[in-house]
Design a protein around this motif. Structure first.
Motif, mmCIF file in Angstrom:
data_model
loop_
_atom_site.group_PDB
_atom_site.id
_atom_site.type_symbol
_atom_site.label_atom_id
_atom_site.label_comp_id
_atom_site.label_asym_id
_atom_site.label_seq_id
_atom_site.Cartn_x
_atom_site.Cartn_y
_atom_site.Cartn_z
ATOM 1 N N THR A 134 -6.477 62.911 -102.338
ATOM 2 C CA THR A 134 -7.619 62.700 -103.218
ATOM 3 C C THR A 134 -7.472 63.650 -104.395
ATOM 4 O O THR A 134 -6.536 64.444 -104.443
ATOM 5 C CB THR A 134 -8.949 62.991 -102.489
ATOM 6 N N SER A 139 -8.157 67.110 -102.434
ATOM 7 C CA SER A 139 -7.382 67.582 -101.296
ATOM 8 C C SER A 139 -6.480 66.464 -100.772
ATOM 9 O O SER A 139 -6.534 65.342 -101.246
ATOM 10 C CB SER A 139 -8.338 68.042 -100.193
ATOM 11 N N GLU A 140 -5.699 66.792 -99.765
ATOM 12 C CA GLU A 140 -4.855 65.815 -99.101
ATOM 13 C C GLU A 140 -5.279 65.729 -97.644
ATOM 14 O O GLU A 140 -5.559 66.749 -97.015
ATOM 15 C CB GLU A 140 -3.394 66.256 -99.190
ATOM 16 N N TYR A 141 -5.351 64.502 -97.124
ATOM 17 C CA TYR A 141 -5.792 64.298 -95.755
ATOM 18 C C TYR A 141 -4.723 63.554 -94.973
ATOM 19 O O TYR A 141 -4.033 62.697 -95.516
ATOM 20 C CB TYR A 141 -7.087 63.473 -95.717
ATOM 21 N N SER A 182 -4.265 61.110 -91.636
ATOM 22 C CA SER A 182 -5.041 60.266 -90.738
ATOM 23 C C SER A 182 -4.124 59.624 -89.709
ATOM 24 O O SER A 182 -2.963 59.346 -89.981
ATOM 25 C CB SER A 182 -5.741 59.178 -91.546
#
Length: 67
Positions: A2, A5-7, A9
């Motif tokens: 995003t 940040s980075e996610y 999943s």
């Protein structure tokens, strides 16, 4: 990733695509779904969002022409 940040999943890209509103997000590659609102520019092969180039997969190019 995003703008904030980075996610990571455990959901597949296909599963994420199914829950996102189709009028706001487009799948542009087997590994990438982008927010239509965040697209700064695009060519037949790449999209640019926040200075980051994202490839457009061959199978998704026709869909991008509809934007």
């Amino acid at each position: 990733m995003t703008t904030q940040s980075e996610y990571i999943s455990k959901m597949s890209t296909h599963e994420v695509e199914a829950i996102l509103p189709a009028h706001l997000f487009k799948r542009v590659h087997r590994s990438f779904i982008v927010s239509i609102r965040r697209i700064e520019s695009y060519t037949a092969e790449m999209i640019e969002i926040n200075g980051v180039s994202i490839p457009i997969g061959k199978g998704y190019r026709d869909e991008m022409g509809k934007l």
